[in-house]
Design a protein around this motif. Structure first.
Motif, PDB file in Angstrom:
ATOM      1  N   MET A  77       0.854  -1.176   0.000  1.00 19.42           N
ATOM      2  CA  MET A  77       0.000   0.000   0.000  1.00 19.42           C
ATOM      3  C   MET A  77       0.888   1.222   0.000  1.00 19.42           C
ATOM      4  SD  MET A  77      -3.070  -0.691   2.649  1.00 19.42           S
ATOM      5  CE  MET A  77      -4.026  -2.173   2.545  1.00 19.42           C
ATOM      6  N   SER A  78       0.466   2.258  -0.752  1.00 15.62           N
ATOM      7  CA  SER A  78       1.210   3.511  -0.776  1.00 15.62           C
ATOM      8  C   SER A  78       0.261   4.652  -1.083  1.00 15.62           C
ATOM      9  CB  SER A  78       2.332   3.462  -1.821  1.00 15.62           C
ATOM     10  OG  SER A  78       1.807   3.200  -3.098  1.00 15.62           O
ATOM     11  N   ALA A  79       0.618   5.854  -0.643  1.00 19.18           N
ATOM     12  CA  ALA A  79      -0.131   7.056  -1.002  1.00 19.18           C
ATOM     13  C   ALA A  79       0.373   7.493  -2.371  1.00 19.18           C
ATOM     14  CB  ALA A  79       0.092   8.166   0.023  1.00 19.18           C
ATOM     15  N   ILE A  80      -0.557   7.860  -3.260  1.00 13.16           N
ATOM     16  CA  ILE A  80      -0.168   8.250  -4.612  1.00 13.16           C
ATOM     17  C   ILE A  80      -0.686   9.638  -4.954  1.00 13.16           C
ATOM     18  CG2 ILE A  80       0.062   5.899  -5.494  1.00 13.16           C
ATOM     19  CD1 ILE A  80      -2.756   6.195  -6.722  1.00 13.16           C
ATOM     20  N   ASP A  81      -0.007  10.302  -5.889  1.00 10.69           N
ATOM     21  CA  ASP A  81      -0.439  11.612  -6.346  1.00 10.69           C
ATOM     22  C   ASP A  81      -1.369  11.453  -7.558  1.00 10.69           C
ATOM     23  OD1 ASP A  81       1.205  11.125  -8.573  1.00 10.69           O
ATOM     24  OD2 ASP A  81       2.821  12.394  -7.819  1.00 10.69           O
ATOM     25  N   ASP A  82      -1.766  12.573  -8.154  1.00 10.68           N
ATOM     26  CA  ASP A  82      -2.703  12.542  -9.275  1.00 10.68           C
ATOM     27  C   ASP A  82      -2.162  11.801 -10.496  1.00 10.68           C
ATOM     28  OD1 ASP A  82      -4.576  13.935  -7.800  1.00 10.68           O
ATOM     29  OD2 ASP A  82      -4.009  15.883  -8.638  1.00 10.68           O
ATOM     30  N   GLN A  83      -0.846  11.644 -10.588  1.00 10.12           N
ATOM     31  CA  GLN A  83      -0.240  10.928 -11.708  1.00 10.12           C
ATOM     32  C   GLN A  83      -0.029   9.445 -11.396  1.00 10.12           C
ATOM     33  OE1 GLN A  83       1.198  14.041 -10.645  1.00 10.12           O
ATOM     34  NE2 GLN A  83      -0.245  14.899 -12.108  1.00 10.12           N
ATOM     35  N   GLY A  84      -0.402   9.019 -10.189  1.00 12.98           N
ATOM     36  CA  GLY A  84      -0.255   7.627  -9.799  1.00 12.98           C
ATOM     37  C   GLY A  84       1.110   7.280  -9.248  1.00 12.98           C
ATOM     38  N   ASP A  85       1.943   8.291  -8.977  1.00 13.46           N
ATOM     39  CA  ASP A  85       3.277   8.063  -8.422  1.00 13.46           C
ATOM     40  C   ASP A  85       3.227   8.075  -6.896  1.00 13.46           C
ATOM     41  OD1 ASP A  85       4.516   8.020 -10.983  1.00 13.46           O
ATOM     42  OD2 ASP A  85       4.487  10.220 -11.012  1.00 13.46           O
ATOM     43  N   ASP A  86       4.087   7.248  -6.262  1.00 13.48           N
ATOM     44  CA  ASP A  86       4.172   7.233  -4.804  1.00 13.48           C
ATOM     45  C   ASP A  86       4.528   8.618  -4.282  1.00 13.48           C
ATOM     46  OD1 ASP A  86       3.709   4.538  -4.870  1.00 13.48           O
ATOM     47  OD2 ASP A  86       5.726   3.953  -4.273  1.00 13.48           O
ATOM     48  N   ILE A  87       3.886   9.014  -3.183  1.00 12.33           N
ATOM     49  CA  ILE A  87       4.216  10.259  -2.503  1.00 12.33           C
ATOM     50  C   ILE A  87       5.363   9.969  -1.538  1.00 12.33           C
ATOM     51  CG2 ILE A  87       3.413  12.046  -0.910  1.00 12.33           C
ATOM     52  CD1 ILE A  87       0.602  11.648  -2.097  1.00 12.33           C
ATOM     53  N   ASP A  88       6.462  10.642  -1.696  1.00  9.76           N
ATOM     54  CA  ASP A  88       7.635  10.520  -0.834  1.00  9.76           C
ATOM     55  C   ASP A  88       8.195   9.111  -0.770  1.00  9.76           C
ATOM     56  OD1 ASP A  88       7.498  13.216  -0.207  1.00  9.76           O
ATOM     57  OD2 ASP A  88       6.215  12.876   1.525  1.00  9.76           O
ATOM     58  N   GLY A  89       7.775   8.220  -1.670  1.00  6.13           N
ATOM     59  CA  GLY A  89       8.322   6.872  -1.702  1.00  6.13           C
ATOM     60  C   GLY A  89       7.967   6.021  -0.502  1.00  6.13           C
ATOM     61  N   TYR A  90       6.983   6.422   0.307  1.00  8.50           N
ATOM     62  CA  TYR A  90       6.615   5.666   1.499  1.00  8.50           C
ATOM     63  C   TYR A  90       5.547   4.638   1.155  1.00  8.50           C
ATOM     64  CZ  TYR A  90       4.978   4.440   6.127  1.00  8.50           C
ATOM     65  OH  TYR A  90       4.635   3.730   7.259  1.00  8.50           O
ATOM     66  N   SER A  91       5.790   3.386   1.521  1.00 10.17           N
ATOM     67  CA  SER A  91       4.784   2.357   1.318  1.00 10.17           C
ATOM     68  C   SER A  91       4.880   1.351   2.450  1.00 10.17           C
ATOM     69  CB  SER A  91       4.955   1.666  -0.038  1.00 10.17           C
ATOM     70  OG  SER A  91       6.189   1.013  -0.109  1.00 10.17           O
ATOM     71  N   ARG A  92       3.824   0.578   2.621  1.00  9.50           N
ATOM     72  CA  ARG A  92       3.802  -0.478   3.643  1.00  9.50           C
ATOM     73  C   ARG A  92       3.567  -1.798   2.952  1.00  9.50           C
ATOM     74  NH1 ARG A  92       2.131   0.733   9.081  1.00  9.50           N
ATOM     75  NH2 ARG A  92       2.529  -1.473   9.342  1.00  9.50           N
ATOM     76  N   GLY A  93       4.119  -2.847   3.488  1.00 17.20           N
ATOM     77  CA  GLY A  93       3.962  -4.177   2.934  1.00 17.20           C
ATOM     78  C   GLY A  93       5.220  -4.598   2.205  1.00 17.20           C
ATOM     79  N   LYS A  94       5.082  -5.642   1.441  1.00 20.63           N
ATOM     80  CA  LYS A  94       6.221  -6.177   0.706  1.00 20.63           C
ATOM     81  C   LYS A  94       6.489  -5.334  -0.518  1.00 20.63           C
ATOM     82  CE  LYS A  94       5.162 -10.807   2.309  1.00 20.63           C
ATOM     83  NZ  LYS A  94       4.783 -12.154   1.934  1.00 20.63           N
ATOM     84  N   GLY A  95       7.735  -5.098  -0.806  1.00 20.60           N
ATOM     85  CA  GLY A  95       8.151  -4.225  -1.886  1.00 20.60           C
ATOM     86  C   GLY A  95       8.039  -4.809  -3.220  1.00 20.60           C
TER      87      GLY A  95
END
Length: 72
Positions: free
Chosen positions: A54-72
């Motif tokens: 899971m990751s937060a994404i911007d309007d272009q679908g890119d990760d915000i600040d590269g922060y995500s949870r779970g397996k990479g």
């Protein structure tokens, strides 16, 4: 409080998104990942990937600040 779009990649090939209010992108991902806020998931499409994340994404679908949870 700002709203963030959260991308969840599960079920081997399916992308889902939801919106959540939080103080930061990191907090939004944590709230959803831990199940601490109710959300409504919407299917967004199909993509190939190997792990759940899971990751937060911007309007272009890119990760915000590269922060995500779970397996990479």
């Amino acid at each position: 409080m700002p709203k963030f779009t959260i991308l969840s990649r599960v079920d081997a090939y399916v992308d889902y998104t939801c919106e959540v209010e939080a103080g930061s992108a990191e907090e939004a991902v944590d709230l959803v990942f831990e199940g601490l806020t109710p959300v409504t998931w919407q299917q967004q499409g199909v993509t190939e990937f190997d792990a759940v994340r899971m990751s937060a994404i911007d309007d272009q679908g890119d990760d915000i600040d590269g922060y995500s949870r779970g397996k990479g």
